[in-house]
Design a protein around this motif. Sequence first.
Motif, PDB file in Angstrom:
ATOM      1  N   GLU A  83     -22.490  18.173   8.246  1.00  0.00           N
ATOM      2  CA  GLU A  83     -22.115  19.237   8.971  1.00  0.00           C
ATOM      3  C   GLU A  83     -21.422  20.244   8.071  1.00  0.00           C
ATOM      4  O   GLU A  83     -21.501  21.496   8.408  1.00  0.00           O
ATOM      5  CB  GLU A  83     -21.520  18.869  10.205  1.00  0.00           C
ATOM      6  N   HIS A  84     -20.534  19.609   7.409  1.00  0.00           N
ATOM      7  CA  HIS A  84     -19.605  20.617   6.461  1.00  0.00           C
ATOM      8  C   HIS A  84     -20.604  21.371   5.499  1.00  0.00           C
ATOM      9  O   HIS A  84     -20.000  22.474   5.035  1.00  0.00           O
ATOM     10  CB  HIS A  84     -18.604  19.869   5.784  1.00  0.00           C
ATOM     11  N   GLU A  85     -21.573  20.767   4.978  1.00  0.00           N
ATOM     12  CA  GLU A  85     -22.473  21.531   4.051  1.00  0.00           C
ATOM     13  C   GLU A  85     -23.287  22.711   4.981  1.00  0.00           C
ATOM     14  O   GLU A  85     -23.007  23.867   4.340  1.00  0.00           O
ATOM     15  CB  GLU A  85     -23.540  20.724   3.876  1.00  0.00           C
ATOM     16  N   GLU A 137     -12.046  26.692  10.172  1.00  0.00           N
ATOM     17  CA  GLU A 137     -12.963  25.595   9.972  1.00  0.00           C
ATOM     18  C   GLU A 137     -12.735  24.379   8.861  1.00  0.00           C
ATOM     19  O   GLU A 137     -12.958  23.191   8.939  1.00  0.00           O
ATOM     20  CB  GLU A 137     -14.193  26.287   9.877  1.00  0.00           C
ATOM     21  N   GLU A 138     -12.064  25.007   7.879  1.00  0.00           N
ATOM     22  CA  GLU A 138     -11.407  24.214   7.034  1.00  0.00           C
ATOM     23  C   GLU A 138     -10.600  23.024   7.562  1.00  0.00           C
ATOM     24  O   GLU A 138     -10.315  22.040   7.090  1.00  0.00           O
ATOM     25  CB  GLU A 138     -11.064  24.891   5.606  1.00  0.00           C
ATOM     26  N   LYS A 139      -9.497  23.676   8.325  1.00  0.00           N
ATOM     27  CA  LYS A 139      -8.467  22.674   8.993  1.00  0.00           C
ATOM     28  C   LYS A 139      -9.175  21.856   9.806  1.00  0.00           C
ATOM     29  O   LYS A 139      -8.984  20.610   9.864  1.00  0.00           O
ATOM     30  CB  LYS A 139      -7.664  23.570   9.534  1.00  0.00           C
ATOM     31  N   TYR A 154      -7.334  21.990  -1.062  1.00  0.00           N
ATOM     32  CA  TYR A 154      -7.546  23.198  -2.091  1.00  0.00           C
ATOM     33  C   TYR A 154      -7.952  24.392  -1.358  1.00  0.00           C
ATOM     34  O   TYR A 154      -7.445  25.569  -1.413  1.00  0.00           O
ATOM     35  CB  TYR A 154      -8.436  23.000  -3.374  1.00  0.00           C
ATOM     36  N   GLU A 155      -8.950  24.320  -0.720  1.00  0.00           N
ATOM     37  CA  GLU A 155      -9.417  25.503   0.041  1.00  0.00           C
ATOM     38  C   GLU A 155      -8.596  26.070   1.409  1.00  0.00           C
ATOM     39  O   GLU A 155      -8.337  27.172   1.357  1.00  0.00           O
ATOM     40  CB  GLU A 155     -10.787  25.164   0.844  1.00  0.00           C
ATOM     41  N   ILE A 156      -7.993  24.905   1.917  1.00  0.00           N
ATOM     42  CA  ILE A 156      -6.797  25.615   2.964  1.00  0.00           C
ATOM     43  C   ILE A 156      -5.736  26.560   2.291  1.00  0.00           C
ATOM     44  O   ILE A 156      -5.356  27.238   2.793  1.00  0.00           O
ATOM     45  CB  ILE A 156      -6.303  24.395   3.785  1.00  0.00           C
ATOM     46  N   ALA A 189     -15.785  28.320  -6.096  1.00  0.00           N
ATOM     47  CA  ALA A 189     -15.720  26.795  -5.602  1.00  0.00           C
ATOM     48  C   ALA A 189     -16.539  26.526  -4.366  1.00  0.00           C
ATOM     49  O   ALA A 189     -16.923  25.473  -4.287  1.00  0.00           O
ATOM     50  CB  ALA A 189     -13.715  26.903  -5.149  1.00  0.00           C
ATOM     51  N   GLU A 190     -16.469  27.509  -3.444  1.00  0.00           N
ATOM     52  CA  GLU A 190     -17.371  27.215  -2.479  1.00  0.00           C
ATOM     53  C   GLU A 190     -18.983  26.874  -2.864  1.00  0.00           C
ATOM     54  O   GLU A 190     -19.449  26.001  -2.284  1.00  0.00           O
ATOM     55  CB  GLU A 190     -17.578  28.442  -1.321  1.00  0.00           C
ATOM     56  N   LYS A 191     -19.459  27.475  -3.743  1.00  0.00           N
ATOM     57  CA  LYS A 191     -20.722  27.362  -4.456  1.00  0.00           C
ATOM     58  C   LYS A 191     -20.919  25.950  -5.110  1.00  0.00           C
ATOM     59  O   LYS A 191     -21.866  25.214  -4.924  1.00  0.00           O
ATOM     60  CB  LYS A 191     -20.938  28.050  -5.303  1.00  0.00           C
ATOM     61  N   GLY A 210     -22.097  29.125   5.558  1.00  0.00           N
ATOM     62  CA  GLY A 210     -21.392  30.292   6.249  1.00  0.00           C
ATOM     63  C   GLY A 210     -20.309  30.736   5.411  1.00  0.00           C
ATOM     64  O   GLY A 210     -19.954  31.766   5.612  1.00  0.00           O
ATOM     65  N   HIS A 211     -19.529  29.760   4.939  1.00  0.00           N
ATOM     66  CA  HIS A 211     -18.310  30.182   4.390  1.00  0.00           C
ATOM     67  C   HIS A 211     -18.527  31.102   2.892  1.00  0.00           C
ATOM     68  O   HIS A 211     -17.986  32.214   2.764  1.00  0.00           O
ATOM     69  CB  HIS A 211     -17.671  29.067   3.556  1.00  0.00           C
ATOM     70  N   VAL A 212     -19.830  30.866   2.414  1.00  0.00           N
ATOM     71  CA  VAL A 212     -20.206  31.596   1.194  1.00  0.00           C
ATOM     72  C   VAL A 212     -20.651  33.057   1.662  1.00  0.00           C
ATOM     73  O   VAL A 212     -20.214  33.862   1.314  1.00  0.00           O
ATOM     74  CB  VAL A 212     -21.491  30.921   0.366  1.00  0.00           C
TER      75      VAL A 212
HETATM   76 FE   LIG Z   1     -15.580  26.008   2.736  1.00  0.00          FE
END
Ligand SMILES: [Fe+2]
Length: 165
Positions: free
Chosen positions: A47-49, A142-144, A112-114, A21-23, A54-56
């Motif tokens: 910014e979220h990109e 960070e997702e929140k 979904y991510e949360i 999903a993150e990818k 970092g999430h990956v």
């Molecule tokens: Fe994420």
Amino acid sequence: MASEKNLRDLFHNTLKDIYFAEKKILSALPKMAKAAQAEELKTAFEEHERQTEGHVERLEKVFGEIEEAPRGKTCEAILGIIEEGQEVMKEYKGKPALDAGLLAAAQAVEHYEISRYGTLKTWARELGLNDAADLLEETLAEEKETDATLSQIAESLVNEHAEAA
Ligand SMILES: [Fe+2]
């Protein structure tokens, strides 16, 4: 050894799901940033990109914690959510409601991510994988935050439109 289908298997499987999903999100975000009309929304997507990169990386560390190679597994849920976002981009291109549609799509992704990160960090603690749990918690926070930022932007856009009307 045959898989026992225990909590550790479930954890590994869900990790593959969110990694996939993150990818996908990483490849969708630049398109969303490009499509966004409001400058603040564009900036939020950009910014979220950066955060998503970092999430990956964090997920790759979590795979390391359970001594597994980072591998994704097709997640139909995120494909559906991203597909909806792409439809909005096509159908509302150049239209006043485009940003509202993009915001809704992005918040569906965040929710979904949360949900996934919340589950994974709880399971990590249960499995005694505390370093993994800490990494997952960092991303969850960070997702929140992103979700809250998107809500703020949605409200400010509604106010702007109300003033313009
Ligand atoms: Fe994420």
